[in-house]
Design a protein around this motif. Structure first.
Motif, PDB file in Angstrom:
ATOM      1  N   GLU A   1       0.816  -1.229   0.000  1.00 47.06           N
ATOM      2  CA  GLU A   1       0.000   0.000   0.000  1.00 47.06           C
ATOM      3  C   GLU A   1       0.842   1.268   0.000  1.00 47.06           C
ATOM      4  N   ARG A   2       2.117   1.155   0.380  1.00 43.47           N
ATOM      5  CA  ARG A   2       3.015   2.315   0.365  1.00 43.47           C
ATOM      6  C   ARG A   2       3.790   2.429  -0.939  1.00 43.47           C
ATOM      7  N   GLY A   3       3.594   1.449  -1.842  1.00 41.80           N
ATOM      8  CA  GLY A   3       4.291   1.454  -3.112  1.00 41.80           C
ATOM      9  C   GLY A   3       5.661   0.792  -3.053  1.00 41.80           C
ATOM     10  N   LEU A   4       5.987   0.167  -1.923  1.00 39.59           N
ATOM     11  CA  LEU A   4       7.279  -0.499  -1.769  1.00 39.59           C
ATOM     12  C   LEU A   4       7.204  -1.924  -2.300  1.00 39.59           C
ATOM     13  N   PRO A   5       8.337  -2.465  -2.807  1.00 39.89           N
ATOM     14  CA  PRO A   5       8.319  -3.853  -3.283  1.00 39.89           C
ATOM     15  C   PRO A   5       7.935  -4.818  -2.166  1.00 39.89           C
ATOM     16  N   ALA A   6       7.061  -5.752  -2.474  1.00 44.76           N
ATOM     17  CA  ALA A   6       6.610  -6.762  -1.508  1.00 44.76           C
ATOM     18  C   ALA A   6       6.737  -8.128  -2.173  1.00 44.76           C
ATOM     19  N   PRO A   7       7.657  -8.965  -1.698  1.00 44.59           N
ATOM     20  CA  PRO A   7       7.832 -10.280  -2.328  1.00 44.59           C
ATOM     21  C   PRO A   7       6.613 -11.172  -2.134  1.00 44.59           C
ATOM     22  N   GLU A   8       6.399 -12.060  -3.101  1.00 44.24           N
ATOM     23  CA  GLU A   8       5.345 -13.062  -2.981  1.00 44.24           C
ATOM     24  C   GLU A   8       5.982 -14.349  -2.488  1.00 44.24           C
ATOM     25  N   TYR A   9       5.221 -15.162  -1.751  1.00 45.67           N
ATOM     26  CA  TYR A   9       5.757 -16.381  -1.156  1.00 45.67           C
ATOM     27  C   TYR A   9       4.957 -17.607  -1.566  1.00 45.67           C
ATOM     28  N   GLN A  10       5.641 -18.757  -1.578  1.00 41.37           N
ATOM     29  CA  GLN A  10       4.993 -20.043  -1.790  1.00 41.37           C
ATOM     30  C   GLN A  10       4.176 -20.366  -0.535  1.00 41.37           C
ATOM     31  N   PRO A  11       3.306 -21.380  -0.607  1.00 32.30           N
ATOM     32  CA  PRO A  11       2.570 -21.774   0.603  1.00 32.30           C
ATOM     33  C   PRO A  11       3.542 -22.130   1.731  1.00 32.30           C
ATOM     34  N   ASP A  12       3.153 -21.820   2.965  1.00 35.31           N
ATOM     35  CA  ASP A  12       4.013 -22.052   4.132  1.00 35.31           C
ATOM     36  C   ASP A  12       4.322 -23.536   4.329  1.00 35.31           C
ATOM     37  N   ASN A  13       5.558 -23.797   4.772  1.00 30.35           N
ATOM     38  CA  ASN A  13       5.971 -25.136   5.207  1.00 30.35           C
ATOM     39  C   ASN A  13       6.140 -25.082   6.718  1.00 30.35           C
TER      40      ASN A  13
ATOM     41  N   ALA B   1      28.385 -34.617   6.216  1.00 33.12           N
ATOM     42  CA  ALA B   1      28.457 -35.736   7.150  1.00 33.12           C
ATOM     43  C   ALA B   1      27.219 -35.807   8.044  1.00 33.12           C
ATOM     44  N   ALA B   2      26.727 -34.658   8.483  1.00 37.73           N
ATOM     45  CA  ALA B   2      25.553 -34.623   9.361  1.00 37.73           C
ATOM     46  C   ALA B   2      24.242 -34.627   8.580  1.00 37.73           C
ATOM     47  N   GLY B   3      24.300 -34.348   7.281  1.00 38.73           N
ATOM     48  CA  GLY B   3      23.078 -34.265   6.485  1.00 38.73           C
ATOM     49  C   GLY B   3      22.261 -33.028   6.806  1.00 38.73           C
ATOM     50  N   LEU B   4      22.948 -31.962   7.220  1.00 38.96           N
ATOM     51  CA  LEU B   4      22.265 -30.726   7.608  1.00 38.96           C
ATOM     52  C   LEU B   4      22.752 -29.549   6.776  1.00 38.96           C
ATOM     53  N   THR B   5      21.890 -28.572   6.625  1.00 37.06           N
ATOM     54  CA  THR B   5      22.260 -27.283   6.067  1.00 37.06           C
ATOM     55  C   THR B   5      22.100 -26.265   7.175  1.00 37.06           C
ATOM     56  N   TYR B   6      23.123 -25.448   7.364  1.00 32.98           N
ATOM     57  CA  TYR B   6      23.093 -24.401   8.379  1.00 32.98           C
ATOM     58  C   TYR B   6      22.810 -23.080   7.673  1.00 32.98           C
ATOM     59  N   TYR B   7      21.665 -22.506   7.965  1.00 28.41           N
ATOM     60  CA  TYR B   7      21.271 -21.229   7.370  1.00 28.41           C
ATOM     61  C   TYR B   7      21.504 -20.132   8.396  1.00 28.41           C
ATOM     62  N   GLN B   8      22.267 -19.113   8.024  1.00 26.36           N
ATOM     63  CA  GLN B   8      22.402 -17.950   8.895  1.00 26.36           C
ATOM     64  C   GLN B   8      21.196 -17.070   8.627  1.00 26.36           C
ATOM     65  N   VAL B   9      20.488 -16.714   9.685  1.00 26.70           N
ATOM     66  CA  VAL B   9      19.292 -15.891   9.551  1.00 26.70           C
ATOM     67  C   VAL B   9      19.452 -14.626  10.380  1.00 26.70           C
ATOM     68  N   GLN B  10      18.794 -13.588   9.926  1.00 24.87           N
ATOM     69  CA  GLN B  10      18.885 -12.274  10.574  1.00 24.87           C
ATOM     70  C   GLN B  10      17.484 -11.801  10.896  1.00 24.87           C
ATOM     71  N   GLY B  11      17.293 -11.277  12.106  1.00 30.75           N
ATOM     72  CA  GLY B  11      15.990 -10.786  12.523  1.00 30.75           C
ATOM     73  C   GLY B  11      15.493  -9.664  11.628  1.00 30.75           C
ATOM     74  N   VAL B  12      14.220  -9.671  11.321  1.00 31.80           N
ATOM     75  CA  VAL B  12      13.616  -8.632  10.492  1.00 31.80           C
ATOM     76  C   VAL B  12      12.407  -8.061  11.234  1.00 31.80           C
ATOM     77  N   GLY B  13      11.961  -6.883  10.793  1.00 34.40           N
ATOM     78  CA  GLY B  13      10.801  -6.232  11.392  1.00 34.40           C
ATOM     79  C   GLY B  13       9.522  -7.009  11.124  1.00 34.40           C
ATOM     80  N   GLN B  14       8.493  -6.696  11.860  1.00 33.36           N
ATOM     81  CA  GLN B  14       7.228  -7.408  11.749  1.00 33.36           C
ATOM     82  C   GLN B  14       6.480  -7.117  10.458  1.00 33.36           C
ATOM     83  N   ASP B  15       6.831  -6.029   9.739  1.00 32.36           N
ATOM     84  CA  ASP B  15       6.108  -5.697   8.508  1.00 32.36           C
ATOM     85  C   ASP B  15       6.788  -6.247   7.287  1.00 32.36           C
ATOM     86  N   GLU B  16       7.819  -7.058   7.425  1.00 30.88           N
ATOM     87  CA  GLU B  16       8.552  -7.618   6.295  1.00 30.88           C
ATOM     88  C   GLU B  16       7.755  -8.725   5.659  1.00 30.88           C
TER      89      GLU B  16
END
Length: 111
Positions: free
Chosen positions: A22-34, A96-111
């Motif tokens: 509504e502010r004219g800012l880019p807003a990404p679209e998302y796939q259904p939640d997992n 070896a562990a079969g894991l992916t480690y994703y570094q994540v960063q906190g974002v605001g609630q309106d993201e």
């Protein structure tokens, strides 16, 4: 240890398409939640760094999401049960562990 640290998370993967909010800012679209039950942990103490942004520094929280699924793109949102949102900013694979480690960063609630 993996199971003991696991918590319910909602994963929201971007489609690559963008609309405008509504502010004219880019807003990404998302796939259904997992929904997954995986650890979201900190390896820093304290879990707060500072990022320079337009006129000063803002506090930024960095965490790591340990996932059994590989290939999540940058910008994927990880949302805790309490509603805290994090965005994937980098990743590394532990074959070896079969894991992916994703570094994540906190974002605001309106993201």
């Amino acid at each position: 240890m993996y199971d003991q640290l696991a918590q319910p998370l909602t994963i929201r993967v971007p489609t690559g398409n963008q609309t405008r909010d509504e502010r004219g800012l880019p807003a990404p679209e998302y796939q259904p939640d997992n929904h997954v039950n995986e650890p979201l942990v900190s390896n820093a103490d304290p879990n707060l760094t500072y990022h320079n942004a337009g006129g000063g520094q803002i506090a930024v929280g960095n965490m790591y999401w340990e996932s059994q699924t590989a290939g999540q793109p940058l910008g994927t949102l990880v949302i805790t049960q309490q509603g805290q949102k994090y965005k994937v900013i980098s990743h590394g694979l532990d074959v070896a562990a079969g894991l992916t480690y994703y570094q994540v960063q906190g974002v605001g609630q309106d993201e």
